[in-house]
Each structure stands twice: as structure tokens, then as C-alpha cells.
Motif scaffolding. Structure first.
Motif, PDB file in Angstrom:
ATOM      1  N   TRP A  45       0.844  -1.203   0.000  1.00  0.00           N
ATOM      2  CA  TRP A  45       0.000   0.000   0.000  1.00  0.00           C
ATOM      3  C   TRP A  45       0.882   1.258   0.000  1.00  0.00           C
ATOM      4  N   ALA A  46       1.887   1.273   0.876  1.00  0.00           N
ATOM      5  CA  ALA A  46       2.779   2.436   0.972  1.00  0.00           C
ATOM      6  C   ALA A  46       3.570   2.623  -0.320  1.00  0.00           C
ATOM      7  N   THR A  47       3.942   1.510  -0.952  1.00  0.00           N
ATOM      8  CA  THR A  47       4.695   1.607  -2.217  1.00  0.00           C
ATOM      9  C   THR A  47       3.843   2.270  -3.292  1.00  0.00           C
ATOM     10  N   ALA A  65       1.386   4.275  -2.714  1.00  0.00           N
ATOM     11  CA  ALA A  65       1.237   5.678  -2.292  1.00  0.00           C
ATOM     12  C   ALA A  65       2.426   6.505  -2.766  1.00  0.00           C
ATOM     13  N   LEU A  66       3.627   5.963  -2.596  1.00  0.00           N
ATOM     14  CA  LEU A  66       4.828   6.685  -3.020  1.00  0.00           C
ATOM     15  C   LEU A  66       4.823   6.894  -4.528  1.00  0.00           C
ATOM     16  N   LEU A  73       2.271   7.095  -6.502  1.00  0.00           N
ATOM     17  CA  LEU A  73       1.277   8.111  -6.856  1.00  0.00           C
ATOM     18  C   LEU A  73       1.787   9.527  -6.559  1.00  0.00           C
ATOM     19  N   GLU A  74       2.472   9.678  -5.424  1.00  0.00           N
ATOM     20  CA  GLU A  74       2.964  11.017  -5.059  1.00  0.00           C
ATOM     21  C   GLU A  74       4.088  11.476  -5.982  1.00  0.00           C
ATOM     22  N   VAL A  75       4.936  10.533  -6.393  1.00  0.00           N
ATOM     23  CA  VAL A  75       6.012  10.902  -7.335  1.00  0.00           C
ATOM     24  C   VAL A  75       5.403  11.307  -8.672  1.00  0.00           C
ATOM     25  N   ARG A 121       2.424  12.534  -9.130  1.00  0.00           N
ATOM     26  CA  ARG A 121       1.753  13.824  -8.944  1.00  0.00           C
ATOM     27  C   ARG A 121       2.778  14.957  -8.941  1.00  0.00           C
ATOM     28  N   TRP A 128      15.041  13.731  -4.940  1.00  0.00           N
ATOM     29  CA  TRP A 128      14.667  14.324  -6.235  1.00  0.00           C
ATOM     30  C   TRP A 128      13.645  15.443  -6.037  1.00  0.00           C
ATOM     31  N   CYS A 179       8.530   4.072   2.410  1.00  0.00           N
ATOM     32  CA  CYS A 179       7.653   4.539   1.328  1.00  0.00           C
ATOM     33  C   CYS A 179       6.582   5.491   1.860  1.00  0.00           C
ATOM     34  N   ALA A 180       6.001   5.172   3.020  1.00  0.00           N
ATOM     35  CA  ALA A 180       4.949   6.055   3.551  1.00  0.00           C
ATOM     36  C   ALA A 180       5.529   7.426   3.903  1.00  0.00           C
ATOM     37  N   ALA A 221       6.284   9.228   0.627  1.00  0.00           N
ATOM     38  CA  ALA A 221       5.047   9.674  -0.036  1.00  0.00           C
ATOM     39  C   ALA A 221       4.500  10.920   0.644  1.00  0.00           C
ATOM     40  N   HIS A 242      -2.659   8.750   2.235  1.00  0.00           N
ATOM     41  CA  HIS A 242      -3.270   7.562   1.623  1.00  0.00           C
ATOM     42  C   HIS A 242      -3.829   6.613   2.695  1.00  0.00           C
ATOM     43  N   LEU A 266      -2.703   5.832   5.565  1.00  0.00           N
ATOM     44  CA  LEU A 266      -1.737   5.185   6.470  1.00  0.00           C
ATOM     45  C   LEU A 266      -1.556   5.956   7.777  1.00  0.00           C
TER      46      LEU A 266
END
Lengths: 145, 453
Positions: free
Chosen positions: A21-23, A25-26, A28-30, A32, B111, B217-218, B221, B360, B362
Motif C-alpha cells: 500500500w505504501a509503495t 502511495a509513493l 502516486l505522489e512521485v 503527482r 529528487w 515509502c509512507a 510519499a 493515503h 496510512l
């Protein structure tokens, strides 16, 4: 023993699902962040460093920085903006004019005040306080347009 | 980013590590390295504060001499004592998944930070403005902060980050956003590597790697989507994680159950973590207070330990409080009436705060903080996290600001300050609970035998 192993796999499964799930999320944010689009009428409260209005503002304020004496009070005026958005614009201007004190029109200060109008870019000297706005028109000094 | 900025950033980074080494001794693992970075920032901030109090301007030449001397002394000490090799870092075949996760998450955030896509609004609205003013004034610009019309820059906030951000400009002669962004990337990298080192204490490879992916990742993000580069919340999140480590019953690095930190070393390291938190932001002061309280209740320190714990904190908090009182800079606001209706409004807004899109969903894991109180190993940090959450709610309840706006504009980032410590604590507690019922021999001794139970 068996119950222990089941519990262990259960914990693993929950954490693996959350990790997946977190992957996502990451990802999607990148996506965006790399695809941000800016509209011409984006208000100052939503401005970011990489946005065109900020780049234009930064360039325009370089001229203002040079035009007024160091340590001056610079009033930011923007008739087209709501008061809350004027506050955000003032803070952006303050970031780009660190040699000066930057305020909104209604905020009382001491001494002479320079008034810079956004987005026209006109700069004028206001003599004393908020109530005494006799001015010398300095013309357009920095325009983000 | 210019070549000069890169070189200056490397020099400042080395100086921070050196200053950290001078006060905490050599690092032998990833978590200790993170502690030394924070301690270095505290020492540098303290040095600049002393210069400021003495009326000595922060001259670039003097600062270069200070930084290079710190590096030279630390290198000299390392050479004379025979530097210890790290016990275990991100090396070796078994670390490959962790290295991949670390590089990917730090790379993604780096980045976004270096391309200025995730710059925190507060960096523009006050941290960056202060940093520029301090660089121009070659010291904390108290005159600017004292003028009533500049109160939007939060003159009563602590100065560690503006000091640090201004350093790049002082040393290079021009302010570039890339230096503050580099500070954020370093703090983010420290969060990920500290998480790795903490999870390395678990014997279960699946949990280690998936836990690291979850946290890395969380955090990346949220930090990208909610614009955390140049902000302070990354630092407080790291302070929480280090607090978790330092409050574990036997805190050695990398699953070390052969002794770990001595009590005095632990007290001093926690003192610097608390000092860092308190010198970063107002809510960091309360975090520091809870960490000190948890340490005192858990370890019942002797007087010498208390001195080591309190000295770094006092050295940064007292000068700051002194200047604020002397110049009457505390921002006073009327307290709201503590009504049930206002509390209800706050509680109704909290779910909307949790639902902020960059989380998201979390962020909800933070409400499991009270579960940390069940496990003896992580109970101290669980107590800290619960007290801090309660403190946030109290501030919302007491503040005169409209509750829904107040909660929505701050809750997502306040949750971020606690999130890594809560989630890593939950993973450690879960591993312990599963190990107790299954193969406890895979767990390090300190996760099996808690003196707290």
C-alpha cells in the motif's frame, strides 16, 4: 507451536499488505509531483517554488530590492486579491526581499513606506503612516507580468 | 545546485558529524551516526547562540575556522584512538533489500527536494525568511524579530533550523535553497536508516524488509505530497525514532545484545536528542519533556545521569527563553473557553485530518499508539507518543482558532512527527509477541527479556 506460526504469518501478511500500500502511495505522489500543472490564476496560498508565478515574482522583486534603500518598509498592495491571499503574497514577497521589512497595507509601521503594487509592479513612496498616504510615484519598477 | 554549494554542504556535514563525535564519542552503527548528526546540529546551534549572546558577529572566516577545526580535531581523535569499524551497516548480501529500499525512498524524496517540488510552505513563510535575515545580519536578527509588524515569522520559535539554514549562505556568500533541502534529505535518510537498524533487531527477514518498505515509502510519499522539504517535521520524526531506541531496555545498535549503550552514554545521547527537538520547534519542547519523563520513570537515573540528560537541553532552552523574555517576544493568544462543544468540534475534525490525501490512509496507524503500552519493551516510547497526542488535542481544545481549520491545517504533519516511532514500535512489539509464541530464539535478548514487566 502451530498457533504461533499462524500468528506469525498473519503479522507478516498484514505488514506486507501495508508495505505494498505504501509503495503504491509513493508511486502516486512521485507521479503527482512530476506532473504538476499550474494555472495562470493559481492563488498565492497554492504557489510552490517551481511554479511560474513564483519565478516571475522573484525576478520582479529583484528590481524592487535594488530600487529601495536597505532596511526599508515595503508595503505589498494587490487590489485583485482577497485579504487572505494578500497575506500569502506578502510572505512570498518577504522571502524575496530579505533586506527589507515587508507588510500589508493596513499594518502600521514606523517611518517611510514604499508601496509596491502587484501585479502591475508600480512602486511609490508613501510618506509616513497608513493614514498619511501622500505619495511620490516611482513608476513601474518590477512587474511579474 | 552549484559546485560551491555541494562542497560547502559536504564540509558542513563533516563538521556536524565531527562535533557530534566530540560530544558523544565515535559512532559504531547507523543509529549512533544519526544521533551524532543531531548532536552536531545542537552543538553548532549552541556555538552560534553563544557568539550571538556575546555580541560577536557570525563572520564567514570565523565559521570556516570553527568547522575546519572541529573536523581536524575529530579526525585527529579518530586516528589516535584507532577508529572502530562499524559493527554492521548497510553492507553485506543480507542487506541488499534494505539498500534498495533506502536508495529508492531517499532518492525519491531527494529528487523532489532538490528540484524544489516539495518545499514546505513554512520554509517560505518563516524558516527561510529568518535564515536569510540571519545571514545578512550575521547573527540572529533580534531587531527584525522584535518589530511588531514582523510577527508573522513566528519570532518566538526556536532558532536551530534558521541558524543551520543560514550557515550555507554565510559560508558561500549567497543563499541557495539547495542547502536547506540537503538538510532535509539527510534527516529523511537518517529516518530510513534508523528504521532499518531498529528493525534489524527482529529475527524475521519478512518483517524487517516489509516494515522498512512500509516506513520508508509512507514517509517519502507524505514528505513529497505534503511538502516537507525545508520544514521541521522530519527532524521531530527522527527525534521520536531515536527516542524509541534510547528508551529500549538495552539500547545497543544493530541488535546488539552484548551490552549496548552504557547508562551515562544513553542519558547524554537522549539529552542531545531532546535538545534537538526543543531547539527545533515549540511542539519539540513538549516532546523533549515527555522523553525526559519517560527516561526518568523507566531507568530511575542517578544524579550524574540526570546532569548528562538535562545539560544539553538546558544549554539550548535557557538562552532561547532568556532572549524571548528579555525582548518580550512570546506570542500570547487568548485561551478559548474549554467547552464540550469545542472539544466535539476538534474530535470531529480529526478524522478529516487523518484523511489528508498524501497519507493515503496510512496516518490512521497512529491511533494504535496506545497499543504500545501493552508491550513492556516499547511502553516508554508508547507513553511518550500518547502524551504527545494528548498534548496536541489539548492545544486544539484550548486555542481560540477555528477548530476545523486549525486541525486540517496542522494534523497531517503533526501525525508525521509521531508516525515512524509508533509504527516501528508496533513492529517491534508485534515481532516480540509472535516470537514469544513461536520461535523466540530468533529475537535479541532485549526483545525477549524486558526488565519493565
Amino acid at each position: 507451536m502451530k498457533r504461533g506460526q499462524t500468528a506469525r504469518w498473519l503479522v507478516r501478511a498484514v505488514v506486507i499488505i501495508l508495505a505494498g500500500w505504501a509503495t503504491v502511495a509513493l508511486w502516486l505522489e512521485v507521479e503527482r509531483a512530476s506532473a504538476t500543472l499550474w494555472l495562470p490564476d493559481t492563488p498565492p496560498s497554492l504557489w510552490r517554488f517551481d511554479s511560474p508565478p513564483v519565478q516571475a515574482l522573484g525576478s520582479a522583486l529583484q528590481a524592487v530590492d535594488q530600487a529601495v534603500p536597505r532596511g526599508s518598509v515595503v508595503v505589498i498592495e494587490a487590489n485583485e486579491l482577497a485579504p487572505s491571499e494578500l497575506f500569502f503574497l506578502m510572505m512570498w514577497c518577504s522571502y524575496y526581499l530579505p533586506r527589507h521589512d515587508v507588510v500589508r497595507p493596513h499594518v502600521g509601521t514606523e517611518g517611510p513606506r514604499y508601496v509596491w503594487s502587484y501585479p502591475e509592479g508600480s512602486l511609490r513612496l508613501a510618506r509616513a503612516s497608513v493614514r498619511d498616504l501622500a505619495t511620490d510615484d516611482g513608476g513601474v519598477v518590477g512587474s511579474p507580468r | 545546485m552549484t559546485f560551491v554549494t555541494v562542497l560547502t554542504s559536504v564540509a558542513i556535514g563533516m563538521a556536524l558529524l565531527s562535533l557530534g563525535r566530540l560530544v558523544l564519542g565515535p559512532a559504531s552503527g547507523l543509529i549512533e551516526l544519526a544521533c551524532r548528526v543531531l548532536a552536531g546540529m545542537v552543538v553548532l546551534h549552541f556555538a552560534l547562540t553563544v557568539l550571538d549572546l556575546a555580541g560577536v558577529s557570525w563572520h564567514p572566516l570565523g565559521l570556516w575556522v570553527l568547522l575546519l577545526t572541529a573536523i581536524a580535531v575529530a579526525v585527529g581523535l579518530a586516528l589516535s584512538s584507532g577508529a572502530r569499524r562499524p559493527k554492521r551497516g548497510l553492507g553485506g548480501r543480507e542487506s541488499i533489500p534494505a539498500v534498495v529500499v533506502t536508495v529508492a525512498t531517499v532518492g525519491a524524496f531527494g529528487w523532489s527536494a532538490w528540484t524544489l517540488r516539495s518545499v514546505a510552505p513554512d520554509f517560505v513563510y518563516h524558516w527561510g525568511i529568518k535564515a536569510k535575515r540571519y545571514a545578512i545580519a550575521r547573527g540572529v536578527d533580534w531587531d527584525y524579530l522584535s518589530r511588531s509588524w514582523n510577527d508573522f515569522v513566528q519570532p518566538d520559535y526556536p532558532n536551530l533550523f534558521p541558524d543551520l539554514y543560514s550557515l550555507g549562505a554565510l559560508l558561500t556568500g549567497r543563499f541557495e535553497e539547495h542547502w536547506p533541502m540537503t538538510v532535509s534529505v539527510v534527516l529523511f535518510a537518517a529516518i530510513v536508516t534508523t528504521t532499518y537498524a531498529l528493525l534489524d533487531r527482529i529475527g524475521d527477514m519478512w518483517l524487517q524488509v516489509s516494515g522498512l518498505v512500509l516506513v520508508g515509502c509512507a514517509c517519502a510519499a507524505f514528505s513529497i505530497g505534503y511538502f516537507q522539504a525545508g520544514g521541521i517535521d522530519l527532524g521531530l520524526a527522527l527525534a521520536g525514532l531515536l527516542g524509541l531506541w534510547l528508551l529500549l531496555p538495552s539500547s545497543g545498535d544493530q541488535g546488539d545484545n552484548r551490552g549496548g549503550l552504557g547508562r551515562k552514554d544513553r542519558a547524554l545521547a537522549l539529552g542531545f536528542v531532546c535538545a534537538f527537538a526543543a531547539a527545533s520547534k515549540i511542539e519539540g519542547v513538549s516532546l523533549a519533556a515527555w522523553l525526559v519523563l519517560a527516561y526518568c520513570v523507566t531507568f530511575r537515573p542517578r544524579l550524574t545521569e540526570l546532569v548528562r540528560l538535562g545539560a544539553p537541553l538546558a544549554l539550548v532552552v535557557l538562552p532561547w527563553a532568556f532572549e524571548l523574555m528579555r525582548r518580550d517576544l512570546f506570542q500570547r493568544s487568548e485561551a478559548a473557553e474549554l467547552t464540550a462543544q469545542r472539544l466535539w468540534d476538534v474530535l470531529q475534525a480529526i478524522p478529516q485530518g487523518f484523511a489528508q490525501s498524501s497519507w493515503h490512509g496510512l496516518s490512521w496507524l497512529v491511533i494504535l499508539a496506545p497499543a504500545l503500552l501493552v508491550s513492556g519493551v516499547v511502553r516508554p516510547i508508547g507513553t511518550v507518543m500518547c502524551l504527545q497526542l494528548t498534548f496536541f488535542l489539548w492545544v486544539y481544545w484550548r486555542s481560540p482558532v477555528e477548530p476545523t481549520f486549525y486541525v486540517l491545517s496542522s494534523w497531517p504533519r503533526l501525525v508525521f512527527q509521531l508516525w515512524p516511532a509508533v509504527v516501528v514500535g508496533l513492529l517491534l512489539a508485534a515481532a516480540r509477541s509472535v516470537g514469544a509464541e513461536g520461535t523466540s530464539e530468533e529475537l535479541p535478548a532485549d526483545l525477549r527479556e524486558s526488565p519493565l514487566e
